[in-house]
Design an enzyme around this catalytic site. Structure first.
Site, mmCIF file in Angstrom:
data_model
loop_
_atom_site.group_PDB
_atom_site.id
_atom_site.type_symbol
_atom_site.label_atom_id
_atom_site.label_comp_id
_atom_site.label_asym_id
_atom_site.label_seq_id
_atom_site.Cartn_x
_atom_site.Cartn_y
_atom_site.Cartn_z
ATOM 1 N N GLN A 92 38.239 45.755 44.211
ATOM 2 C CA GLN A 92 38.326 46.492 44.718
ATOM 3 C C GLN A 92 37.912 46.397 45.729
ATOM 4 O O GLN A 92 37.081 47.163 46.388
ATOM 5 C CB GLN A 92 36.956 47.495 43.458
ATOM 6 C CG GLN A 92 37.042 47.035 42.101
ATOM 7 C CD GLN A 92 35.435 47.359 41.515
ATOM 8 O OE1 GLN A 92 35.692 46.935 40.673
ATOM 9 N NE2 GLN A 92 35.264 48.606 41.456
ATOM 10 N N GLN A 130 33.135 28.576 33.826
ATOM 11 C CA GLN A 130 33.229 27.324 34.919
ATOM 12 C C GLN A 130 31.301 27.053 35.415
ATOM 13 O O GLN A 130 31.238 27.778 34.088
ATOM 14 C CB GLN A 130 32.794 29.165 36.285
ATOM 15 C CG GLN A 130 32.043 29.821 36.137
ATOM 16 C CD GLN A 130 31.937 31.061 36.434
ATOM 17 O OE1 GLN A 130 32.725 31.854 36.220
ATOM 18 N NE2 GLN A 130 31.818 30.969 37.704
ATOM 19 N N GLU A 153 30.415 32.765 32.325
ATOM 20 C CA GLU A 153 30.677 34.569 31.464
ATOM 21 C C GLU A 153 31.022 34.375 30.300
ATOM 22 O O GLU A 153 31.479 35.452 29.739
ATOM 23 C CB GLU A 153 31.105 35.398 32.660
ATOM 24 C CG GLU A 153 30.582 35.729 34.301
ATOM 25 C CD GLU A 153 31.959 35.779 35.317
ATOM 26 O OE1 GLU A 153 32.617 36.214 35.456
ATOM 27 O OE2 GLU A 153 31.043 36.489 36.082
#
Ligand SMILES: [Ca+2]
Ligand SMILES: [Ca+2]
Lengths: 780, 780
Positions: free
Chosen positions: A336, A599, A483
């Site tokens: 985006q 991560q 996440e």
């Protein structure tokens, strides 16, 4: 692994990819793109269109066409065209085609040999006039050939999430001061939802053996393509040059887009290709002088580092302090065109130490988007500034509730990036503090930073829960950087960041109280700050729960209960997938009930807070590294920094090169399940610089002093990094045996700097300070 | 909808099901079971075995055979046999077979007519010797017939989750004082994991036309079946009787199981069928005198109410204060023979007001399982007593982390019933307080209840989070009663329950301080209670967040954010299922992102706390009712109570009858995806009594006074409920026009009772108090 089709020139500035096949379409367009922070034009030749992901992405043109994804627009391609040689359209193909990028002057190129002629094509995004992109195609006949040449605007453009334009109008006008150039062809548009006016202009100039050729008038070839067409019969040795100029403006730029386009195109055709190139190249030279990192002894590391620096800078809005750095920069519409925490934590450090004005722009953007962050906080029941996980122009949350689909069930998945990943706010506070430390720019803090810091501390306090039975503040229901694990409590990284943010807010409040009470009162009135609130922040600093290393093992638990999860490694978890496209994370992915992390998380904590004993960092590095899947491109760079810090130089090098080549050697699918996932990982680009400076050079600010603890990979003879600290230019060179720190400013300022630490030893700065220091040797 | 195959006798005590088909196998076995709180024997005829879910479930025999499910054992069936008539084995089938249950004397029966004879079979669980079950089969020949009769022990038994017995041994011994009975056949076993010894004994007696027949010796028919076999040739009019006795003991019963079996079998064969039946029937008469509810004008409601009372009582451990009431009672092994919140909230009220000793047993069980609740709290990082969601003998959590499987993916689902459904602890506190109010038994509170209350308040405090910015305690990450929504905050029901629990703990602490400081000091020492802790509880009472009715609409939000969820009704959500077997709830079921709830939640709050204006209760009833899927059998009864309270008598009646017939008219699948889900919903059984007393009779304790606010369904002429309050017996009769309250105790105690409220009017109690009160009329 280096792609065998890629080669570098000996000077270390030019990247070539030889032997084009359609599989390379996306990566060539992304890797060899040109840009200037206002626009990005994908590295695509004249004849490529929407099917080849040709696109010009323009900043500050947010629009939502599909009711879900607000994104930047791609605009009509005014550098579009076609070459027909002896009846056959020229197409990039095979061993004869070379694509490439000249990093020194931000220039895409394509060369191709056909039976009849050689094609030399160049593409540049102007660095002086940011609205301008220019293309030149030079044909040199090796035998007689008949040529048909078309050039114009293609409005049938690639757009990720719907058609953004509800209105589109074509116009042609003469260019009075443009000898031998075509007229100005314009496509004027308006976005459907955000009602932004956009104008795209095109002009062309054709030279045969150096002589301008009078242009034909514009031909409407079809509904969506407008331009000129002209035929030539070339003799052997003839040279036909096509110059194309594209200008683009939007109504967000503060001037009438049509007028803007006229001015830019007029200037371009008046100046001509050579002059434009000359001026733009000068800007690139200035940039590289201030930014280029020299790595001696490792050509691949040298070139790929420049590649990453290049992509970090063309993604950054140096012309505006109201725009974000997109997670894919301006390389495409994916993500985006919006900012994530990547912006402050991964993109910003390079600017902070090479061009602090850009760092200031980035942080000022967060100041200007405070209203959006306040709206998000309020909507979710908090106070202060809860920054958007995906932040566009206004700072309102752009991350939808649903974006993944469970491939096994076809059901949408509710992920909580937009409401549970709270570390974004303290990350911004962290960046402001780092900015102040690195630049000393207190004026920015007074003017903008303080209010942001106060509103972030206020948010943190309103989000925290106090456990009376444990006499401590806790964070509940989070996503940390990892996440794959949503809905966790007391994510260590987040808690330390919150403490840092509250401490910074208190420190700035106290300094304002002392140095500028009037400005403080202004802010206090402005945001209705109660005196008791700063006590709350102090209380958080004192009593937030900070997970400590375990006695056995010295490990810091990533979040409450992490060590109770199933202890398996990523490859075992991958083997449990029933479909390779499954999402690994929340709520039911294969990683959720395991210790496999996406991560760096505790490792990221160390990157940002070098406050733990080195043995603790080492123990955690060794524990978490094999459990990390690196599902994010942000991960390897952070591991590289900590690997260097714990003196595991080989792994540091491997992680660094993995991060450094994530785009250039990209072997991932560019399109997955119909969704475009190509584009440049700008955070990894910024991280490249960060690993070199904070990891291998080992730079750190400690008690307002510069400190260097270098670790040089065996592959390298030396590394040289130019940087700015507190307004003064320096250059540091690390070899295996010593550190050379050179001062590049006015010598009378040398003494402004208190002390320099190299390793654990203090030195007084000199114009040139060379200190023996063993940064190579055997890995621990 | 009434099953057409079911009929009731005019007296209202006998239920018959005519025309057996295999589809009825599970429901007949469950509905017509016999039991006595020590054991449950499914309503199965002589010839049924594991394939027909024949089973004798014995309390206090927890064992885990599969590493996951700890459950009660089914023991070898010592009332097993076979009848072969003219060469064909007798099998229940078709219109000639009638199964049934005589509620007045707890007697299962089967009658069947064959061409040659009539079969009349009965089965009773003894109410005097709880270890004994007896079966009698009477054959009356209508024409000459040759009969082969087998009777013995079948050890090839149905067990839900694995074989629980690692050792099994057969023995035969003579029965000295048993004229004409067989010897004692024994099967002695040991459970594999819990090492419980179990002994099952069998004896048989055969009479031909009233004359005992000498038995054959035991025949081993196969590995798993041992018993006798004998042939008879009957003439028309001959009557052949077979009496079978089964005794079962475990080493948890405090005596040697083998010796126990000997004693029980010896007593049975000495007494003989008629004497045993007589004594057992007397116990049932006493029970019904104290408990039977009379409903005039609605035969179906009358019989089904008795059916539910029957099943509630046979599930309850009246013989022990160390055992739970299983969620399926002793009707099968489903739900592990373990207690849920059902026990206190749904099963207990009937006992509380009809047989308070059983209510005391149930609460004493929670006292004895405090160590398990403490272990659970500690394991999850809390203090005090976090009661198990599924509680067996020790009170340790029996609910596994994974029990549902996503039918679309085949992946297991992590549900959080075991760690997030915290209301179980305050629910127990609530029940203790209700017990004290209803019985006045302060001695129990001193001895056991106080410690439980303190440990629950302590747990609640350690679970609560304090929001400093809102100056209130909040509950985070819960399941409330509505189990489709996990991971919610501030579930209104839970928060009110916690406040109640903390208030009760403070009240009891203060009364102990005043009345019995020595005992208080004993408890304080025992559990290490700090004086400051009671201040914490007081603080919770004052400052826990109690969701209030919204200004617009008077609605109480079920949990934070509930009203923001998609507002659809259950039928729309059902249409989204891709597979009818999908779980609707967490984490990805069709109900999760919607307002569809599984069962009463805010409505349950009103059932337990009648502290909200009637308009608020009405508004919420009308809002939540259409959004409730009633995926739990606990739901309709709570809706019935509140429907009655808000004067919606027709809906109250419908909800009541739905709850009242959930088992008897069960049309659900009894086996789903290979898993047995049949069995008696004992909470719905207990709820039946609760709806009648608290809903239709409208009984409530208010400021230590009885209060009645009756609502009589149009279908009923009157309802009469006997009950005990503060040790004194009463009987209340409600008609459409008046309320009759009769005192059944020593008249001198009438004045002990302060006052009685009928509607809003206060009365002084008399031996017989009749008050005009309109409990019928038009629904609001
Ligand atoms: Ca630092
Ligand atoms: Ca009450």
């Amino acid at each position: 692994m280096k792609k065998t089709s890629i080669s570098y020139d000996p000077g270390g500035w030019i990247i070539r990819e030889t032997g084009y096949t359609p599989d390379d379409t996306v990566s060539i367009g992304s890797n060899f793109m040109v840009g200037n922070g206002y626009l990005g034009y994908r590295g695509t030749p004249l004849e490529w269109g929407r099917e080849q992901y040709a696109a010009c992405v323009v900043t500050d043109t947010y629009d939502m066409a599909d009711g879900k994804w607000r994104e930047l627009c791609t605009v009509p391609n005014a550098l579009s065209g076609r070459l027909v040689i002896d009846g056959a359209a020229l197409e990039a193909a095979g061993a004869d085609t070379v694509f490439g990028l000249d990093l020194a002057e931000g220039r895409f190129f394509r060369t191709q040999e056909t039976a009849a002629l050689t094609v030399a094509e160049e593409l540049v995004a102007d660095q002086v006039d940011l609205h301008l992109v220019a293309r030149r195609v030079v044909l040199t006949a090796v035998r007689p050939a008949s040529i048909t040449l078309q050039a114009g605007i293609d409005s049938d453009i690639w757009s990720l999430n719907g058609n953004h334009f509800s209105r589109q109008q074509w116009a042609v006008e003469a260019l009075p001061q443009a000898d031998h150039a075509s007229g100005l062809l314009r496509c004027d548009l308006q976005t459907g939802e955000s009602r932004i006016d956009i104008s795209v202009g095109h002009a062309a100039r054709i030279l045969l053996n150096g002589q301008p050729v009078t242009n034909e008038s514009v031909d409407i070839t079809n509904e969506s393509w407008h331009g000129i067409g002209q035929d030539f019969s070339l003799a052997a040795g003839d040279r036909l040059e096509l110059e194309l100029y594209m200008a683009v403006y939007s109504s967000e730029d503060g001037i009438d887009p049509v007028a803007g386009v006229r001015t830019s195109i007029q200037r371009a055709v008046s100046s001509g290709w050579s002059q434009l190139m000359h001026e733009s190249r000068e800007r690139w030279q200035q940039f590289w002088e201030a930014t280029d990192i020299r790595i001696e002894g490792d050509h691949e590391a040298q070139v790929t580092t420049r590649f990453n620096i290049y992509h970090n800078v063309i993604a950054a809005p140096r012309h505006s302090d109201r725009l974000p750095i997109g997670a894919r920069g301006l390389s495409c519409q994916a993500y985006q065109g919006a900012a994530f925490w990547d912006q402050e934590i991964f993109n910003m450090p390079m600017f902070l130490y090479t061009d602090p004005g850009v760092a200031r722009n980035i942080l000022a953007y967060r100041y200007h988007t405070l209203p959006g962050a306040r709206r998000k906080a309020q909507r979710l029941g908090y106070r202060g500034a809860f920054y958007a996980w995906i932040s566009g122009k206004t700072g309102d949350e752009l991350c939808p509730d649903y974006f993944f689909v469970d491939v096994l069930t076809g059901r949408r998945i509710r992920n909580h990036f937009n409401d549970w990943q709270i570390h974004i706010s303290p990350d911004i506070a962290y960046a402001i503090w780092e900015y102040l430390e690195a630049t000393g720019d207190w004026e920015f803090v007074e003017q903008m930073g303080a209010e942001v810091l106060f509103e972030i501390a206020r948010f943190c306090f309103s989000h925290l829960y106090f456990k009376k039975d444990k006499d401590r503040y806790e964070t509940i229901r989070l996503l940390g950087p990892d996440e794959y694990h949503e809905n966790v409590d007391n994510n260590a990284f987040t808690n330390y960041q919150i403490q840092f943010a509250c401490r910074a807010a208190v420190a700035v409040y106290e300094r304002l109280q002392r140095d500028n009470p009037d400005r403080l009162q202004e802010i206090v009135r402005q945001i209705g700050l109660e005196p008791a609130e700063t006590d709350d922040w102090r209380d958080v600093v004192d009593r937030i729960y900070l997970p400590q290393p375990t006695l056995a093992g010295q490990l810091i638990e990533q979040f409450d209960g992490y060590f109770q999860l199933e202890d398996v490694f990523p490859q075992e978890v991958a083997a449990r997938l029933k479909d390779p496209g499954e999402y690994w994370g929340w709520p039911n992915g294969v990683a959720v009930a395991t210790q496999v992390l996406k991560q760096a998380d505790v490792i990221q904590l160390f990157v940002q807070h070098d406050a733990f004993p080195i043995e603790v960092q080492k123990a955690n590095y060794e524990y978490y590294a094999p459990r990390t899947q690196h599902g994010s491109s942000l991960s390897p760079s952070s591991y590289a920094i900590i690997a260097a810090r714990v003196h595991n130089r080989q792994q540091a090098y491997d992680f660094f090169m993995k991060s450094n080549t994530v785009d250039l050697y990209n072997t991932n699918k560019a399109v997955s399940g119909g969704t475009f996932i190509g584009g440049i990982h700008t955070a990894a680009c910024g991280a490249s610089w960060k690993v070199l400076f904070n990891g291998f050079v080992g730079f750190e600010i400690e008690n307002s002093c510069m400190r260097f603890r270098p670790r040089l990979p065996d592959q390298w003879k030396s590394i040289t990094v130019p940087f700015v600290f507190r307004g003064q230019p320096y250059r540091v060179t690390v070899t295996a045996g010593d550190v050379l720190l050179e001062f590049g400013g006015d010598p009378q300022h040398i003494t402004d700097l208190p002390k320099v630490l190299i390793g654990d030893t203090e030195y007084t700065m000199q114009e040139s300070l060379r200190v023996p220091f063993a940064s190579g040797g055997k890995d621990d």
